[in-house]
Design a protein around this motif. Structure first.
Motif, mmCIF file in Angstrom:
data_model
loop_
_atom_site.group_PDB
_atom_site.id
_atom_site.type_symbol
_atom_site.label_atom_id
_atom_site.label_comp_id
_atom_site.label_asym_id
_atom_site.label_seq_id
_atom_site.Cartn_x
_atom_site.Cartn_y
_atom_site.Cartn_z
ATOM 1 N N GLY A 88 0.849 -1.194 0.000
ATOM 2 C CA GLY A 88 0.000 0.000 0.000
ATOM 3 C C GLY A 88 0.879 1.237 0.000
ATOM 4 N N ILE A 89 0.585 2.155 -0.921
ATOM 5 C CA ILE A 89 1.404 3.361 -1.061
ATOM 6 C C ILE A 89 0.596 4.572 -0.605
ATOM 7 C CG2 ILE A 89 2.640 4.853 -2.712
ATOM 8 C CD1 ILE A 89 4.020 2.150 -2.406
ATOM 9 N N SER A 119 -4.327 7.388 -3.425
ATOM 10 C CA SER A 119 -4.759 8.677 -3.977
ATOM 11 C C SER A 119 -4.350 8.767 -5.439
ATOM 12 C CB SER A 119 -4.064 9.821 -3.227
ATOM 13 O OG SER A 119 -2.656 9.707 -3.408
ATOM 14 N N PHE A 120 -4.796 9.809 -6.083
ATOM 15 C CA PHE A 120 -4.363 10.104 -7.456
ATOM 16 C C PHE A 120 -2.848 10.319 -7.459
ATOM 17 C CE2 PHE A 120 -3.444 13.071 -10.880
ATOM 18 C CZ PHE A 120 -4.128 12.516 -11.944
ATOM 19 N N GLN A 121 -2.356 11.059 -6.443
ATOM 20 C CA GLN A 121 -0.904 11.313 -6.356
ATOM 21 C C GLN A 121 -0.118 10.003 -6.283
ATOM 22 O OE1 GLN A 121 0.593 12.086 -2.559
ATOM 23 N NE2 GLN A 121 2.589 12.856 -3.239
ATOM 24 N N ALA A 122 -0.587 9.085 -5.430
ATOM 25 C CA ALA A 122 0.124 7.810 -5.248
ATOM 26 C C ALA A 122 0.109 6.989 -6.541
ATOM 27 C CB ALA A 122 -0.518 7.023 -4.107
ATOM 28 N N ILE A 171 -8.593 3.053 4.294
ATOM 29 C CA ILE A 171 -9.033 1.761 3.727
ATOM 30 C C ILE A 171 -7.809 0.880 3.456
ATOM 31 C CG2 ILE A 171 -10.142 0.644 1.744
ATOM 32 C CD1 ILE A 171 -11.941 3.195 1.555
ATOM 33 N N ILE A 172 -6.809 1.477 2.815
ATOM 34 C CA ILE A 172 -5.599 0.701 2.481
ATOM 35 C C ILE A 172 -4.906 0.219 3.765
ATOM 36 C CG2 ILE A 172 -3.270 0.869 1.436
ATOM 37 C CD1 ILE A 172 -5.585 0.832 -0.643
ATOM 38 N N ALA A 173 -4.784 1.119 4.744
ATOM 39 C CA ALA A 173 -4.130 0.729 6.011
ATOM 40 C C ALA A 173 -4.897 -0.413 6.674
ATOM 41 C CB ALA A 173 -4.034 1.929 6.945
#
Ligand SMILES: O=C(CO)[C@H](O)[C@H](O)COP(=O)(O)O
Length: 297
Positions: A88-89, A119-122, A171-173
């Protein structure tokens, strides 16, 4: 080559260029972060020394902060990312250093990772560094997630969402077997609210932002402010099409109770309180040291 005793020593300089658009960082004055012997590269006639340099302007606090983020990110990646994992980033400025390091290692070690963005950034970071982009649909179980934080307290409770990505980050965490935080040392606090004064981010449905604001103010005191965009008229709109309220509070709080109270308000989608989620937090300082704090549980 430098002679040490009877051995010849190769100095392997590994300049870590801080890629920032800030004019100060472009002055590129190297500051020695750390220097260590790398015995894995030892040969019969030589011993490699790895020196980490950070390009900095003297006395520039911003650069010192960036150096702290970088060492924390690199250490967390090196200690926790292994071949074949689903990773997960997170989002923000610190995660940039982590993805750079993952990309660097991937080129050397062919890590074969699947990276799930928060995110979009990730998403863009993952692709920019030649990593494999995945999704929760195809990889619902994540081995390791790494992310930044706005503040971390003694219990490893976190405030996140300074960059507005709290919902997907949470959610990812929550899908990760292990969740690691990377930050510069300013984020390491005993009590939340010590250094982070911008409040707890709360993602809300746009049509409900006013009643949610009023209810939170009535239930908890403080002030839930609508986050406004800086280069667009109107509010910040998240990657999920929602608004963000920042609940600015005063003094120590019972964070599990606060989290329950906020989540119970209809219209609230998620809060930036991450309680009992992080396994460890890595805090870096400009001199290259990293403090690792693990969960007490
Ligand atoms: O939660 C976040 C974004 O929603 C970030 O992880 C948090 O704001 C820390 O950011 P940075 O690494 O830039 O200090």
């Amino acid at each position: 080559m430098v002679a040490v005793g009877l051995k010849k020593v190769n100095i392997l300089l590994r300049p870590l260029l801080f890629l920032s658009k800030s004019p100060s960082s472009l002055q590129r004055r190297p500051l020695l972060l750390s220097c260590k012997a790398d015995f894995s590269k030892r040969t019969s006639s030589s011993l490699f020394l790895q020196c980490q340099f950070f390009c900095s302007s003297p006395g520039n606090m911003a650069d010192a902060t960036e150096a702290g983020k970088m060492v924390a990110a690199r250490r967390a990646v090196d200690e926790n990312i292994k071949k074949g994992q689903v990773v997960g980033i997170g989002s923000g400025s610190t995660i940039i250093f982590a993805v750079e390091r993952i990309g660097e290692r991937n080129k050397k070690e062919a890590l074969n990772l699947t990276c799930i963005p928060t995110s979009f950034q990730a998403r863009q970071l993952i692709q920019d560094h030649g990593l494999t982009l995945g999704s929760l649909e195809t990889s619902p179980e994540i081995d390791v997630a790494i992310d930044g934080a706005d503040e971390v307290d003694d219990n490893l409770y976190l405030i996140k969402g300074g960059g507005g990505c709290l919902m997907q980050e949470k959610i990812i965490a929550s899908c990760a077997k292990s969740f690691f935080i990377i930050a510069d040392t300013r984020k390491n606090s005993k009590v939340l609210g010590t250094s982070w004064k911008k409040g707890v981010p709360i993602e809300v449905l746009p049509m409900a932002y006013r009643p949610v604001q009023l209810k939170i103010n009535q239930l908890l005191g403080g002030k839930a402010e609508l986050r406004m965009a800086s280069r667009k008229a109107g509010p910040v709109v998240t990657d999920n099409g929602n608004f963000i309220l920042d609940w600015v509070f005063d003094g120590a709080q019972d964070w599990p109770a606060v989290e329950r109270t906020i989540r119970d308000v209809p219209g609230v989608v998620e809060t930036g309180l991450f309680l009992n989620m992080a396994a460890a937090a890595y805090f870096g300082t400009a001199d290259g040291n990293v403090l690792v704090r693990t969960s007490k549980q």
